[in-house]
Design a protein around this motif. Sequence first.
Motif, PDB file in Angstrom:
ATOM      1  N   ASN A  62       9.030  22.678 -35.674  1.00  0.00           N
ATOM      2  CA  ASN A  62       8.992  23.537 -36.863  1.00  0.00           C
ATOM      3  C   ASN A  62       9.832  24.794 -36.663  1.00  0.00           C
ATOM      4  OD1 ASN A  62       7.429  21.991 -38.606  1.00  0.00           O
ATOM      5  ND2 ASN A  62       5.514  22.847 -37.862  1.00  0.00           N
ATOM      6  N   ASP A  63       9.741  25.388 -35.470  1.00  0.00           N
ATOM      7  CA  ASP A  63      10.485  26.625 -35.201  1.00  0.00           C
ATOM      8  C   ASP A  63      11.992  26.390 -35.180  1.00  0.00           C
ATOM      9  OD1 ASP A  63       8.075  27.931 -35.030  1.00  0.00           O
ATOM     10  OD2 ASP A  63       8.089  28.123 -32.839  1.00  0.00           O
ATOM     11  N   LYS A  64      12.411  25.281 -34.595  1.00  0.00           N
ATOM     12  CA  LYS A  64      13.853  25.011 -34.442  1.00  0.00           C
ATOM     13  C   LYS A  64      14.487  24.442 -35.709  1.00  0.00           C
ATOM     14  CE  LYS A  64      17.184  22.647 -31.474  1.00  0.00           C
ATOM     15  NZ  LYS A  64      17.373  21.828 -30.280  1.00  0.00           N
ATOM     16  N   TYR A  65      13.802  23.506 -36.359  1.00  0.00           N
ATOM     17  CA  TYR A  65      14.394  22.781 -37.475  1.00  0.00           C
ATOM     18  C   TYR A  65      13.821  23.154 -38.838  1.00  0.00           C
ATOM     19  CZ  TYR A  65      16.137  19.799 -33.717  1.00  0.00           C
ATOM     20  OH  TYR A  65      16.739  19.319 -32.586  1.00  0.00           O
ATOM     21  N   GLY A  66      12.700  23.863 -38.860  1.00  0.00           N
ATOM     22  CA  GLY A  66      12.067  24.234 -40.118  1.00  0.00           C
ATOM     23  C   GLY A  66      10.905  23.323 -40.465  1.00  0.00           C
ATOM     24  N   HIS A  67      10.061  23.813 -41.350  1.00  0.00           N
ATOM     25  CA  HIS A  67       8.847  23.079 -41.718  1.00  0.00           C
ATOM     26  C   HIS A  67       9.139  21.802 -42.506  1.00  0.00           C
ATOM     27  CE1 HIS A  67       5.890  25.854 -40.096  1.00  0.00           C
ATOM     28  NE2 HIS A  67       6.747  26.812 -40.425  1.00  0.00           N
ATOM     29  N   ASN A  68      10.236  21.781 -43.252  1.00  0.00           N
ATOM     30  CA  ASN A  68      10.578  20.537 -43.960  1.00  0.00           C
ATOM     31  C   ASN A  68      10.881  19.421 -42.968  1.00  0.00           C
ATOM     32  OD1 ASN A  68      10.211  21.613 -46.480  1.00  0.00           O
ATOM     33  ND2 ASN A  68      12.361  22.157 -46.770  1.00  0.00           N
ATOM     34  N   ALA A  69      11.561  19.752 -41.877  1.00  0.00           N
ATOM     35  CA  ALA A  69      11.834  18.751 -40.844  1.00  0.00           C
ATOM     36  C   ALA A  69      10.531  18.302 -40.187  1.00  0.00           C
ATOM     37  CB  ALA A  69      12.795  19.304 -39.798  1.00  0.00           C
ATOM     38  N   GLY A  70       9.627  19.243 -39.962  1.00  0.00           N
ATOM     39  CA  GLY A  70       8.328  18.892 -39.404  1.00  0.00           C
ATOM     40  C   GLY A  70       7.556  17.967 -40.331  1.00  0.00           C
ATOM     41  N   ASP A  71       7.575  18.273 -41.629  1.00  0.00           N
ATOM     42  CA  ASP A  71       6.904  17.414 -42.612  1.00  0.00           C
ATOM     43  C   ASP A  71       7.520  16.021 -42.624  1.00  0.00           C
ATOM     44  OD1 ASP A  71       5.267  19.520 -43.289  1.00  0.00           O
ATOM     45  OD2 ASP A  71       6.207  19.885 -45.246  1.00  0.00           O
ATOM     46  N   GLU A  72       8.839  15.976 -42.541  1.00  0.00           N
ATOM     47  CA  GLU A  72       9.550  14.690 -42.510  1.00  0.00           C
ATOM     48  C   GLU A  72       9.126  13.879 -41.272  1.00  0.00           C
ATOM     49  OE1 GLU A  72      12.420  12.193 -44.420  1.00  0.00           O
ATOM     50  OE2 GLU A  72      11.713  14.147 -45.077  1.00  0.00           O
ATOM     51  N   ILE A 122       7.763   4.953 -31.166  1.00  0.00           N
ATOM     52  CA  ILE A 122       8.107   6.347 -31.443  1.00  0.00           C
ATOM     53  C   ILE A 122       9.278   6.786 -30.575  1.00  0.00           C
ATOM     54  CG2 ILE A 122       7.280   8.737 -31.245  1.00  0.00           C
ATOM     55  CD1 ILE A 122       4.502   7.608 -32.142  1.00  0.00           C
ATOM     56  N   GLU A 123       9.258   6.399 -29.301  1.00  0.00           N
ATOM     57  CA  GLU A 123      10.352   6.765 -28.392  1.00  0.00           C
ATOM     58  C   GLU A 123      11.695   6.223 -28.867  1.00  0.00           C
ATOM     59  OE1 GLU A 123       8.865   7.326 -23.852  1.00  0.00           O
ATOM     60  OE2 GLU A 123       8.899   5.271 -24.610  1.00  0.00           O
ATOM     61  N   SER A 124      11.697   5.034 -29.442  1.00  0.00           N
ATOM     62  CA  SER A 124      12.960   4.406 -29.837  1.00  0.00           C
ATOM     63  C   SER A 124      13.373   4.732 -31.278  1.00  0.00           C
ATOM     64  CB  SER A 124      12.870   2.889 -29.655  1.00  0.00           C
ATOM     65  OG  SER A 124      11.894   2.344 -30.513  1.00  0.00           O
ATOM     66  N   TYR A 125      12.531   5.419 -32.013  1.00  0.00           N
ATOM     67  CA  TYR A 125      12.796   5.705 -33.425  1.00  0.00           C
ATOM     68  C   TYR A 125      13.721   6.907 -33.587  1.00  0.00           C
ATOM     69  CZ  TYR A 125      11.800   6.154 -38.412  1.00  0.00           C
ATOM     70  OH  TYR A 125      11.900   6.215 -39.778  1.00  0.00           O
ATOM     71  N   GLN A 126      14.644   6.805 -34.525  1.00  0.00           N
ATOM     72  CA  GLN A 126      15.533   7.913 -34.864  1.00  0.00           C
ATOM     73  C   GLN A 126      14.932   8.661 -36.052  1.00  0.00           C
ATOM     74  OE1 GLN A 126      17.612   8.402 -32.161  1.00  0.00           O
ATOM     75  NE2 GLN A 126      19.137   8.895 -33.678  1.00  0.00           N
ATOM     76  N   PHE A 127      14.281   9.772 -35.785  1.00  0.00           N
ATOM     77  CA  PHE A 127      13.684  10.576 -36.844  1.00  0.00           C
ATOM     78  C   PHE A 127      14.777  11.359 -37.564  1.00  0.00           C
ATOM     79  CE2 PHE A 127      10.107   9.697 -34.168  1.00  0.00           C
ATOM     80  CZ  PHE A 127       9.016   9.663 -35.021  1.00  0.00           C
ATOM     81  N   ILE A 129      16.723  14.375 -39.014  1.00  0.00           N
ATOM     82  CA  ILE A 129      16.951  15.766 -38.622  1.00  0.00           C
ATOM     83  C   ILE A 129      16.710  16.005 -37.136  1.00  0.00           C
ATOM     84  CG2 ILE A 129      16.436  18.219 -39.057  1.00  0.00           C
ATOM     85  CD1 ILE A 129      15.465  17.282 -41.888  1.00  0.00           C
ATOM     86  N   ILE A 130      15.519  15.664 -36.638  1.00  0.00           N
ATOM     87  CA  ILE A 130      15.171  16.014 -35.248  1.00  0.00           C
ATOM     88  C   ILE A 130      15.563  14.933 -34.241  1.00  0.00           C
ATOM     89  CG2 ILE A 130      13.280  17.495 -35.984  1.00  0.00           C
ATOM     90  CD1 ILE A 130      11.374  15.239 -35.086  1.00  0.00           C
ATOM     91  N   ALA A 131      15.851  13.745 -34.705  1.00  0.00           N
ATOM     92  CA  ALA A 131      16.238  12.586 -33.892  1.00  0.00           C
ATOM     93  C   ALA A 131      15.080  12.028 -33.064  1.00  0.00           C
ATOM     94  CB  ALA A 131      17.442  12.877 -33.008  1.00  0.00           C
TER      95      ALA A 131
END
Length: 174
Positions: A62-72, A122-127, A129-131
Amino acid sequence: MSAKLEESNRQLEYISYHDNLTGLYNRHYFLTTFNHLFNDMQRQSHDASLMLIDIDFFKQINDKYGHNAGDEALTHLGKLLKKAIRSGDVPARWGGEEFVVLMPSTTENDVKQVAERLIQNIESYQFPIIAKLTVSIGVSQFRADDTIKTWLERTDKALYQAKEQGRNRIRYSA
């Protein structure tokens, strides 16, 4: 008019039982279902497992990418969780970046397979914004002398052991 009312009632019921971000059950629904299933488990001495999942270093996301990225990230993790568990399991957003899954009729070996599959997925997933992100998981089996509180506490303790021992891992309660 009746069809509209029925549809509105279905939507309200869905909203009252589900987390609006992840689509998983919410804590209220989970606890209600947990209480009901727990009473059945005590009466019938069924195997069952409980899993607590926490996103590692979520505040930093959340701090690095923003709360929208966290929600995503939460939304995508909810989808990965649904894919990893079995039908009949009860997944919920426990709060913040924590999730819980009640797994009725589940042996210790069954829950290990599900937890390991979830970690790998989860380890192999590309999220977006945050990857990448990782999770820590605490797992415990139902015991005949458990209360809901003691079972949750034992599972939570296993989760904190996973975090203390380096994160991105599964710990099983003794």
